[in-house]
Motif scaffolding. Sequence first.
Motif, PDB file in Angstrom:
ATOM      1  N   LYS A  51      36.172 -61.838   4.251  1.00  0.00           N
ATOM      2  CA  LYS A  51      34.989 -62.658   4.542  1.00  0.00           C
ATOM      3  C   LYS A  51      35.379 -64.120   4.684  1.00  0.00           C
ATOM      4  N   ASP A  52      36.282 -64.599   3.811  1.00  0.00           N
ATOM      5  CA  ASP A  52      36.748 -65.987   3.894  1.00  0.00           C
ATOM      6  C   ASP A  52      37.476 -66.256   5.206  1.00  0.00           C
ATOM      7  N   LYS A  53      38.283 -65.298   5.661  1.00  0.00           N
ATOM      8  CA  LYS A  53      38.983 -65.454   6.946  1.00  0.00           C
ATOM      9  C   LYS A  53      37.987 -65.532   8.099  1.00  0.00           C
ATOM     10  N   VAL A  54      36.989 -64.674   8.081  1.00  0.00           N
ATOM     11  CA  VAL A  54      35.964 -64.691   9.129  1.00  0.00           C
ATOM     12  C   VAL A  54      35.211 -66.016   9.092  1.00  0.00           C
ATOM     13  N   SER A  55      34.868 -66.466   7.916  1.00  0.00           N
ATOM     14  CA  SER A  55      34.151 -67.726   7.763  1.00  0.00           C
ATOM     15  C   SER A  55      34.955 -68.890   8.337  1.00  0.00           C
ATOM     16  N   ARG A  56      36.240 -68.950   8.005  1.00  0.00           N
ATOM     17  CA  ARG A  56      37.105 -70.018   8.546  1.00  0.00           C
ATOM     18  C   ARG A  56      37.202 -69.918  10.068  1.00  0.00           C
ATOM     19  N   ALA A  57      37.339 -68.704  10.567  1.00  0.00           N
ATOM     20  CA  ALA A  57      37.443 -68.508  12.020  1.00  0.00           C
ATOM     21  C   ALA A  57      36.157 -68.936  12.725  1.00  0.00           C
ATOM     22  N   MET A  58      35.014 -68.627  12.138  1.00  0.00           N
ATOM     23  CA  MET A  58      33.744 -69.021  12.759  1.00  0.00           C
ATOM     24  C   MET A  58      33.582 -70.537  12.769  1.00  0.00           C
ATOM     25  N   ARG A  59      33.978 -71.192  11.692  1.00  0.00           N
ATOM     26  CA  ARG A  59      33.893 -72.657  11.640  1.00  0.00           C
ATOM     27  C   ARG A  59      34.796 -73.299  12.689  1.00  0.00           C
ATOM     28  N   ALA A  60      35.885 -72.625  13.047  1.00  0.00           N
ATOM     29  CA  ALA A  60      36.863 -73.181  13.994  1.00  0.00           C
ATOM     30  C   ALA A  60      36.547 -72.848  15.456  1.00  0.00           C
ATOM     31  N   LEU A  61      35.520 -72.057  15.698  1.00  0.00           N
ATOM     32  CA  LEU A  61      35.203 -71.659  17.073  1.00  0.00           C
ATOM     33  C   LEU A  61      34.889 -72.862  17.957  1.00  0.00           C
ATOM     34  N   ASP A  62      35.281 -72.766  19.214  1.00  0.00           N
ATOM     35  CA  ASP A  62      34.885 -73.768  20.199  1.00  0.00           C
ATOM     36  C   ASP A  62      33.388 -73.646  20.456  1.00  0.00           C
ATOM     37  N   ARG A  63      32.778 -74.744  20.835  1.00  0.00           N
ATOM     38  CA  ARG A  63      31.342 -74.761  21.131  1.00  0.00           C
ATOM     39  C   ARG A  63      31.009 -73.796  22.278  1.00  0.00           C
ATOM     40  N   VAL A  64      31.856 -73.793  23.314  1.00  0.00           N
ATOM     41  CA  VAL A  64      31.640 -72.940  24.486  1.00  0.00           C
ATOM     42  C   VAL A  64      32.917 -72.155  24.747  1.00  0.00           C
ATOM     43  N   THR A  65      32.769 -70.860  24.981  1.00  0.00           N
ATOM     44  CA  THR A  65      33.914 -70.025  25.330  1.00  0.00           C
ATOM     45  C   THR A  65      33.574 -69.195  26.559  1.00  0.00           C
ATOM     46  N   VAL A  66      34.594 -68.884  27.326  1.00  0.00           N
ATOM     47  CA  VAL A  66      34.444 -67.993  28.474  1.00  0.00           C
ATOM     48  C   VAL A  66      34.591 -66.571  27.942  1.00  0.00           C
ATOM     49  N   THR A  67      33.710 -65.687  28.365  1.00  0.00           N
ATOM     50  CA  THR A  67      33.749 -64.305  27.871  1.00  0.00           C
ATOM     51  C   THR A  67      33.959 -63.343  29.033  1.00  0.00           C
ATOM     52  N   GLU A  68      34.151 -62.102  28.677  1.00  0.00           N
ATOM     53  CA  GLU A  68      34.223 -61.048  29.688  1.00  0.00           C
ATOM     54  C   GLU A  68      32.810 -60.559  29.983  1.00  0.00           C
ATOM     55  N   THR A  69      32.597 -60.053  31.182  1.00  0.00           N
ATOM     56  CA  THR A  69      31.255 -59.599  31.556  1.00  0.00           C
ATOM     57  C   THR A  69      30.799 -58.400  30.731  1.00  0.00           C
ATOM     58  N   ARG A  70      31.720 -57.701  30.101  1.00  0.00           N
ATOM     59  CA  ARG A  70      31.310 -56.557  29.295  1.00  0.00           C
ATOM     60  C   ARG A  70      30.500 -56.973  28.070  1.00  0.00           C
ATOM     61  N   VAL A  71      30.498 -58.266  27.744  1.00  0.00           N
ATOM     62  CA  VAL A  71      29.685 -58.762  26.633  1.00  0.00           C
ATOM     63  C   VAL A  71      28.221 -58.403  26.871  1.00  0.00           C
ATOM     64  N   ARG A  72      27.784 -58.501  28.113  1.00  0.00           N
ATOM     65  CA  ARG A  72      26.407 -58.132  28.450  1.00  0.00           C
ATOM     66  C   ARG A  72      26.135 -56.679  28.068  1.00  0.00           C
ATOM     67  N   ASP A  73      27.075 -55.793  28.372  1.00  0.00           N
ATOM     68  CA  ASP A  73      26.912 -54.382  28.025  1.00  0.00           C
ATOM     69  C   ASP A  73      26.884 -54.183  26.514  1.00  0.00           C
ATOM     70  N   ASP A  74      27.692 -54.944  25.790  1.00  0.00           N
ATOM     71  CA  ASP A  74      27.680 -54.868  24.325  1.00  0.00           C
ATOM     72  C   ASP A  74      26.321 -55.284  23.768  1.00  0.00           C
ATOM     73  N   PHE A  75      25.745 -56.356  24.323  1.00  0.00           N
ATOM     74  CA  PHE A  75      24.411 -56.778  23.890  1.00  0.00           C
ATOM     75  C   PHE A  75      23.380 -55.689  24.190  1.00  0.00           C
ATOM     76  N   ARG A  76      23.456 -55.098  25.357  1.00  0.00           N
ATOM     77  CA  ARG A  76      22.510 -54.022  25.709  1.00  0.00           C
ATOM     78  C   ARG A  76      22.641 -52.829  24.769  1.00  0.00           C
ATOM     79  N   GLN A  77      23.866 -52.469  24.435  1.00  0.00           N
ATOM     80  CA  GLN A  77      24.073 -51.346  23.507  1.00  0.00           C
ATOM     81  C   GLN A  77      23.525 -51.669  22.127  1.00  0.00           C
ATOM     82  N   LEU A  78      23.701 -52.883  21.673  1.00  0.00           N
ATOM     83  CA  LEU A  78      23.172 -53.286  20.380  1.00  0.00           C
ATOM     84  C   LEU A  78      21.644 -53.250  20.408  1.00  0.00           C
ATOM     85  N   ARG A  79      21.054 -53.730  21.488  1.00  0.00           N
ATOM     86  CA  ARG A  79      19.591 -53.666  21.630  1.00  0.00           C
ATOM     87  C   ARG A  79      19.118 -52.220  21.558  1.00  0.00           C
TER      88      ARG A  79
END
Length: 153
Positions: free
Chosen positions: A117-145
């Motif tokens: 959890k601490d590693k994830v927390s540190r990684a989230m704090r270090a994330l860039d404000r904007v990142t380029v993603t793959e188009t499959r992210v849309r499909d992941d969101f749809r599956q989660l919905r």
Amino acid sequence: MKPKTTSARWVIDIDESHGIQVPELVTLGYDRFSEAIPLSDHRHEQAYEFVYMESGQATWDIGGESITTVAGQMLMTRPDEWHRARIHYIEPCSIWWVIVRDPEQCRQWLLLRHSEKDKVSRAMRALDRVTVTETRVRDDFRQLRDLLERGGR
């Protein structure tokens, strides 16, 4: 479980009353704006927000900084960070968003061991404000919905 729906908008606030027990997940949503609509100052208490730009573009004001995102990019706001659409209106676009609790503020987060959890927390704090993603992210969101609409089944 009945998601709030208006035209192309789909939003579900997650809580145990829906039979879904993922307390780290606060909200999942989708919206398609065919014209500019109001989106004023707001923040997410002790939670990160991730906004995936499915199409179009949007300009955000975050902490006095103006940031434009385009299709295929993901915007991140940090816990308790005030943000809004530029001049209080979001441009025509389609977006998915997810709001997740800050792992740093949770005793337990996604059943991870404390060190993980601490590693994830540190990684989230270090994330860039904007990142380029793959188009499959849309499909992941749809599956989660789809999963959430079925009550996690």
